[in-house]
Design an enzyme around this catalytic site. Structure first.
Site, PDB file in Angstrom:
ATOM      1  CB  VAL A 159      -8.927  -1.806  24.757  1.00 17.98           C
ATOM      2  CG1 VAL A 159      -8.406  -3.213  24.500  1.00 17.98           C
ATOM      3  CG2 VAL A 159      -8.780  -1.440  26.234  1.00 17.98           C
ATOM      4  CB  CYS A 160      -6.263  -0.871  19.551  1.00 16.09           C
ATOM      5  SG  CYS A 160      -6.491  -0.608  17.789  1.00 16.09           S
ATOM      6  CG  LEU A 161      -9.143  -7.191  20.685  1.00 13.88           C
ATOM      7  CD1 LEU A 161      -7.722  -7.736  20.545  1.00 13.88           C
ATOM      8  CD2 LEU A 161      -9.761  -7.705  21.973  1.00 13.88           C
TER       9      LEU A 161
ATOM     10  CG  ASN B 143      -2.850  -3.948  20.112  1.00 16.37           C
ATOM     11  OD1 ASN B 143      -1.652  -4.140  19.932  1.00 16.37           O
ATOM     12  ND2 ASN B 143      -3.761  -4.380  19.264  1.00 16.37           N
TER      13      ASN B 143
END
Length: 327
Positions: free
Chosen positions: A161-163, A154
């Site tokens: 930032v992968c969220l 992530n």
């Protein structure tokens, strides 16, 4: 990728002999946990000034979003952080709001205990769009080993930032996405509890379906062992040697309080990495540092040193503690 619920971070300290709250009540002395909270509480949320990076190419607002309505909501959310940020030996968060830009803030998030990120400090930069709180903040990870280490599926080497809460991942349902009731506190705790996890290997989409597969379990263990080396190298040693100026006091005090815990943990990590280190010999192939992409760039690999923690890393850590006045 992430299983974002309304994340909540407990504030309990680690269950170690070091944090003996009952004993402290008996002998009148503060436990390490109590000392940690006392000495770092005033350093958690502060206003500061630091050079801002233009993230406009990522869709960040290039001008202040502190309109009368938006500014009041931002100030309210900052105020909520004051007494609610995680603060314990096991996990904590430090925040700096920019003194001239209400729409910009920076955060250092510690790696929680019992994870490969434990004790490391990760620096993030956030920008609030003019449409906040309708739309989520933009986030950028700055602890990347100079763009060479991907600390999590992530977390990208470019800082992405992968969220789902940030709108950078689709998520499984609408409840995981940002809405008007979402908060900056929820976002910070989500990064800490949903990304900096015990087995980050399974954050890769589809891998969560293979937790009982022995092959996947071995790859997860190997990934953790590699990550620990670069947590020590970049999230501890480099963070100490080159702390962000606006977080410097907090960073130094954090490591002063945790130095003994960290040294014990790193010594344990070295022993746990021995089976992998003994297997690799002098040839480090892609299988030693790849996972659904790469943890590391080839430029970072020292083929004489390897990708697992050794006594040399512990020696460097001790030297850093001495040079930075931690001891």
């Amino acid at each position: 990728n992430d299983e974002n619920k309304d994340a909540e971070q407990g504030q309990e300290g680690p269950t170690t002999k070091i944090d003996n709250g009952e004993a402290s009540k008996t002998n009148g002395m503060l436990s390490l946990e109590e000392e940690f909270r006392r000495d770092l509480a005033t350093l958690q949320l502060q206003e500061a000034s630091w050079p801002l990076v233009d993230y406009s190419e990522l869709g960040h607002a290039s001008k202040s979003s502190s309109t009368q309505t938006g500014g009041a909501e931002i100030a309210k959310q900052y105020d909520t952080l004051r007494d609610n940020l995680p603060l314990s030996l096991s996990a904590c968060v430090f925040v700096r709001t920019h003194e001239t830009r209400l729409d910009r803030f920076s955060a250092i998030i510690s790696g929680p205990e019992n994870t490969p990120y434990a004790h490391g400090l990760f620096l993030f930069e956030f920008s609030l769009p003019a449409s906040f709180p309708k739309d989520p903040p933009k986030a950028q990870l700055l602890t990347t080993g100079g763009g060479r280490v991907r600390f999590n599926p992530n977390l990208y080497t470019c800082g992405k930032v992968c969220l789902s809460l940030l709108g950078t991942w689709t998520g499984r349902d609408a409840s995981e996405r940002w809405n008007r009731r979402s908060t900056l506190l929820q976002l910070l705790v989500s990064i800490q509890s949903l990304i900096l996890v015990e087995e980050p290997f399974y954050n890769e989409p589809g891998y969560e379906n293979h937790t009982n597969d022995l092959g996947y379990q071995m790859r997860s263990l190997k990934m953790n062992s590699i990550l620990k080396k670069y947590v020590v190298k970049f999230a501890i040693i480099e963070m100490l040697r080159k702390p962000p100026e606006h977080f410097k006091e907090a960073v130094l005090e954090y490591f002063r309080k945790k130095k003994d815990i960290i040294l014990l943990e790193v010594s344990k990590w070295i022993k746990e990495s021995l089976p992998f280190a003994n297997q690799q010999g002098t040839n480090i192939g892609p299988q030693d540092f790849n996972y659904a992409g790469q943890i590391l760039s080839n430029a970072l690999i020292d083929h004489n040193e390897g990708v697992y923690l050794t006594q040399k890393d512990l020696d460097r850590l001790i030297d850093t503690f001495v040079e930075c006045g931690i001891f």
